[in-house]
Design a protein around this motif. Structure first.
Motif, PDB file in Angstrom:
ATOM      1  N   CYS A  92       0.829  -1.209   0.000  1.00 12.91           N
ATOM      2  CA  CYS A  92       0.000   0.000   0.000  1.00 12.91           C
ATOM      3  C   CYS A  92       0.863   1.258   0.000  1.00 12.91           C
ATOM      4  O   CYS A  92       0.522   2.240  -0.662  1.00 12.91           O
ATOM      5  CB  CYS A  92      -0.949  -0.004   1.193  1.00 12.91           C
ATOM      6  N   ARG A  93       1.981   1.229   0.713  1.00 11.68           N
ATOM      7  CA  ARG A  93       2.881   2.389   0.705  1.00 11.68           C
ATOM      8  C   ARG A  93       3.402   2.641  -0.704  1.00 11.68           C
ATOM      9  O   ARG A  93       3.523   3.786  -1.140  1.00 11.68           O
ATOM     10  CB  ARG A  93       4.028   2.173   1.690  1.00 11.68           C
ATOM     11  N   GLN A  94       3.706   1.560  -1.427  1.00 12.12           N
ATOM     12  CA  GLN A  94       4.176   1.712  -2.801  1.00 12.12           C
ATOM     13  C   GLN A  94       3.092   2.320  -3.686  1.00 12.12           C
ATOM     14  O   GLN A  94       3.363   3.191  -4.513  1.00 12.12           O
ATOM     15  CB  GLN A  94       4.624   0.365  -3.370  1.00 12.12           C
ATOM     16  N   VAL A  95       1.849   1.903  -3.504  1.00 12.39           N
ATOM     17  CA  VAL A  95       0.738   2.458  -4.286  1.00 12.39           C
ATOM     18  C   VAL A  95       0.494   3.920  -3.896  1.00 12.39           C
ATOM     19  O   VAL A  95       0.253   4.764  -4.757  1.00 12.39           O
ATOM     20  CB  VAL A  95      -0.535   1.596  -4.126  1.00 12.39           C
ATOM     21  N   LEU A  96       0.576   4.227  -2.616  1.00 15.71           N
ATOM     22  CA  LEU A  96       0.435   5.621  -2.178  1.00 15.71           C
ATOM     23  C   LEU A  96       1.530   6.482  -2.802  1.00 15.71           C
ATOM     24  O   LEU A  96       1.283   7.628  -3.190  1.00 15.71           O
ATOM     25  CB  LEU A  96       0.483   5.711  -0.653  1.00 15.71           C
ATOM     26  N   ALA A  97       2.739   5.934  -2.915  1.00 22.15           N
ATOM     27  CA  ALA A  97       3.843   6.665  -3.545  1.00 22.15           C
ATOM     28  C   ALA A  97       3.589   6.862  -5.037  1.00 22.15           C
ATOM     29  O   ALA A  97       3.902   7.919  -5.596  1.00 22.15           O
ATOM     30  CB  ALA A  97       5.161   5.924  -3.322  1.00 22.15           C
ATOM     31  N   GLU A  98       3.011   5.854  -5.690  1.00 17.42           N
ATOM     32  CA  GLU A  98       2.715   5.954  -7.130  1.00 17.42           C
ATOM     33  C   GLU A  98       1.825   7.165  -7.426  1.00 17.42           C
ATOM     34  O   GLU A  98       2.025   7.873  -8.405  1.00 17.42           O
ATOM     35  CB  GLU A  98       2.022   4.669  -7.605  1.00 17.42           C
ATOM     36  N   PHE A  99       0.849   7.386  -6.545  1.00 24.52           N
ATOM     37  CA  PHE A  99      -0.089   8.480  -6.754  1.00 24.52           C
ATOM     38  C   PHE A  99       0.212   9.690  -5.880  1.00 24.52           C
ATOM     39  O   PHE A  99      -0.585  10.622  -5.807  1.00 24.52           O
ATOM     40  CB  PHE A  99      -1.524   7.972  -6.573  1.00 24.52           C
ATOM     41  N   ARG A 100       1.342   9.656  -5.225  1.00 21.84           N
ATOM     42  CA  ARG A 100       1.846  10.788  -4.430  1.00 21.84           C
ATOM     43  C   ARG A 100       0.807  11.334  -3.449  1.00 21.84           C
ATOM     44  O   ARG A 100       0.563  12.543  -3.387  1.00 21.84           O
ATOM     45  CB  ARG A 100       2.366  11.882  -5.340  1.00 21.84           C
ATOM     46  N   VAL A 101       0.180  10.430  -2.708  1.00 24.31           N
ATOM     47  CA  VAL A 101      -0.793  10.851  -1.691  1.00 24.31           C
ATOM     48  C   VAL A 101      -0.001  11.510  -0.561  1.00 24.31           C
ATOM     49  O   VAL A 101       0.770  10.839   0.118  1.00 24.31           O
ATOM     50  CB  VAL A 101      -1.626   9.657  -1.179  1.00 24.31           C
ATOM     51  N   LEU A 118       3.791  11.183   3.335  1.00 26.42           N
ATOM     52  CA  LEU A 118       4.230  10.020   2.583  1.00 26.42           C
ATOM     53  C   LEU A 118       5.717   9.774   2.825  1.00 26.42           C
ATOM     54  O   LEU A 118       6.147   8.637   3.015  1.00 26.42           O
ATOM     55  CB  LEU A 118       3.940  10.214   1.092  1.00 26.42           C
ATOM     56  N   GLU A 119       6.496  10.836   2.854  1.00 25.88           N
ATOM     57  CA  GLU A 119       7.936  10.709   3.050  1.00 25.88           C
ATOM     58  C   GLU A 119       8.278  10.130   4.430  1.00 25.88           C
ATOM     59  O   GLU A 119       9.267   9.415   4.570  1.00 25.88           O
ATOM     60  CB  GLU A 119       8.632  12.063   2.865  1.00 25.88           C
ATOM     61  N   GLU A 120       7.456  10.416   5.428  1.00 23.35           N
ATOM     62  CA  GLU A 120       7.707   9.870   6.765  1.00 23.35           C
ATOM     63  C   GLU A 120       7.500   8.362   6.816  1.00 23.35           C
ATOM     64  O   GLU A 120       8.261   7.652   7.466  1.00 23.35           O
ATOM     65  CB  GLU A 120       6.789  10.538   7.805  1.00 23.35           C
ATOM     66  N   ILE A 121       6.448   7.892   6.144  1.00 23.20           N
ATOM     67  CA  ILE A 121       6.172   6.452   6.233  1.00 23.20           C
ATOM     68  C   ILE A 121       6.870   5.646   5.142  1.00 23.20           C
ATOM     69  O   ILE A 121       6.958   4.426   5.242  1.00 23.20           O
ATOM     70  CB  ILE A 121       4.654   6.138   6.216  1.00 23.20           C
ATOM     71  N   PHE A 122       7.374   6.341   4.106  1.00 22.55           N
ATOM     72  CA  PHE A 122       8.013   5.619   3.013  1.00 22.55           C
ATOM     73  C   PHE A 122       9.152   6.455   2.427  1.00 22.55           C
ATOM     74  O   PHE A 122       9.072   6.930   1.290  1.00 22.55           O
ATOM     75  CB  PHE A 122       6.960   5.292   1.945  1.00 22.55           C
ATOM     76  N   ALA A 124      12.571   7.496   0.651  1.00 26.87           N
ATOM     77  CA  ALA A 124      13.314   6.979  -0.505  1.00 26.87           C
ATOM     78  C   ALA A 124      12.480   5.981  -1.314  1.00 26.87           C
ATOM     79  O   ALA A 124      12.964   4.941  -1.750  1.00 26.87           O
ATOM     80  CB  ALA A 124      14.634   6.347  -0.064  1.00 26.87           C
ATOM     81  N   ALA A 125      11.220   6.319  -1.509  1.00 22.60           N
ATOM     82  CA  ALA A 125      10.308   5.447  -2.262  1.00 22.60           C
ATOM     83  C   ALA A 125      10.770   5.278  -3.699  1.00 22.60           C
ATOM     84  O   ALA A 125      11.343   6.185  -4.300  1.00 22.60           O
ATOM     85  CB  ALA A 125       8.903   6.035  -2.245  1.00 22.60           C
ATOM     86  N   PHE A 126      10.517   4.111  -4.248  1.00 22.67           N
ATOM     87  CA  PHE A 126      10.768   3.844  -5.662  1.00 22.67           C
ATOM     88  C   PHE A 126       9.598   4.424  -6.439  1.00 22.67           C
ATOM     89  O   PHE A 126       8.443   4.035  -6.226  1.00 22.67           O
ATOM     90  CB  PHE A 126      10.881   2.335  -5.898  1.00 22.67           C
ATOM     91  N   THR A 127       9.866   5.374  -7.312  1.00 23.76           N
ATOM     92  CA  THR A 127       8.814   6.024  -8.088  1.00 23.76           C
ATOM     93  C   THR A 127       9.170   6.019  -9.568  1.00 23.76           C
ATOM     94  O   THR A 127      10.279   5.613  -9.948  1.00 23.76           O
ATOM     95  CB  THR A 127       8.618   7.486  -7.636  1.00 23.76           C
ATOM     96  N   ALA A 128       8.267   6.510 -10.387  1.00 25.67           N
ATOM     97  CA  ALA A 128       8.500   6.594 -11.824  1.00 25.67           C
ATOM     98  C   ALA A 128       9.723   7.442 -12.128  1.00 25.67           C
ATOM     99  O   ALA A 128      10.392   7.239 -13.143  1.00 25.67           O
ATOM    100  CB  ALA A 128       7.265   7.145 -12.529  1.00 25.67           C
ATOM    101  N   ASP A 129      10.054   8.379 -11.255  1.00 23.78           N
ATOM    102  CA  ASP A 129      11.242   9.208 -11.454  1.00 23.78           C
ATOM    103  C   ASP A 129      12.506   8.361 -11.514  1.00 23.78           C
ATOM    104  O   ASP A 129      13.473   8.693 -12.211  1.00 23.78           O
ATOM    105  CB  ASP A 129      11.370  10.248 -10.347  1.00 23.78           C
ATOM    106  N   GLU A 130      12.511   7.249 -10.776  1.00 29.98           N
ATOM    107  CA  GLU A 130      13.681   6.353 -10.769  1.00 29.98           C
ATOM    108  C   GLU A 130      13.913   5.747 -12.158  1.00 29.98           C
ATOM    109  O   GLU A 130      15.051   5.503 -12.534  1.00 29.98           O
ATOM    110  CB  GLU A 130      13.485   5.223  -9.751  1.00 29.98           C
ATOM    111  N   LEU A 131      12.841   5.519 -12.888  1.00 29.73           N
ATOM    112  CA  LEU A 131      12.974   4.922 -14.213  1.00 29.73           C
ATOM    113  C   LEU A 131      13.572   5.900 -15.229  1.00 29.73           C
ATOM    114  O   LEU A 131      14.091   5.489 -16.270  1.00 29.73           O
ATOM    115  CB  LEU A 131      11.611   4.434 -14.709  1.00 29.73           C
TER     116      LEU A 131
END
Length: 134
Positions: A92-101, A118-122, A124-131
């Motif tokens: 769920c954290r990954q999905v929240l990061a995908e949509f930048r909640v 979002l940054e507190e709970i996740f 250095a999230a992997f996002t589309a920016d990484e690609l």
């Protein structure tokens, strides 16, 4: 986000929790996500005897919003046990990061909750920016 908006979102999550299908964990969870235009979408957890086929409340709520064409979100409220603050799982954290909640509200009730970015709970999230990085 104003306190009354937070409480309203938590109330919607509590309402959604009533519809939880959680015969295996016996841990009902409800979620309510607010889109950028103020529309609220709810979801509850839906378990399956084949555990990977289960769906968390957060992803259920976001899925409803996405199906309605929403892509911009202000916050999500999550309520599970009244004894503790239910945090989103890793998927769920990954999905929240995908949509930048940006705001995650974890509540025990409408009046007892904690706010997280979002940054507190996740971090250095992997996002589309990484690609896009070379």
């Amino acid at each position: 986000m104003e306190t009354e908006e937070i409480r309203h979102l938590l109330a919607k999550a509590l309402e959604a929790r009533k519809n939880s299908y959680s015969p295996y964990s016996l841990y009902p969870v409800g979620a309510a996500v607010m889109a950028g235009d103020g529309t609220i979408y709810t979801g509850c957890n839906m378990e399956n005897v084949s555990y990977p086929a289960s769906l968390c409340a957060e992803r259920n709520a976001l899925g409803s919003a996405i199906a309605d064409g929403k892509r911009d979100f202000l916050a999500i409220a999550i309520i599970g046990s009244p004894d503790d603050y239910t945090m989103p799982c890793g998927i769920c954290r990954q999905v929240l990061a995908e949509f930048r909640v940006p705001l995650i509200i974890c509540g025990k009730s409408e009046n007892d909750y904690r706010l997280f970015t979002l940054e507190e709970i996740f971090p250095a999230a992997f996002t589309a920016d990484e690609l896009k990085k070379k």
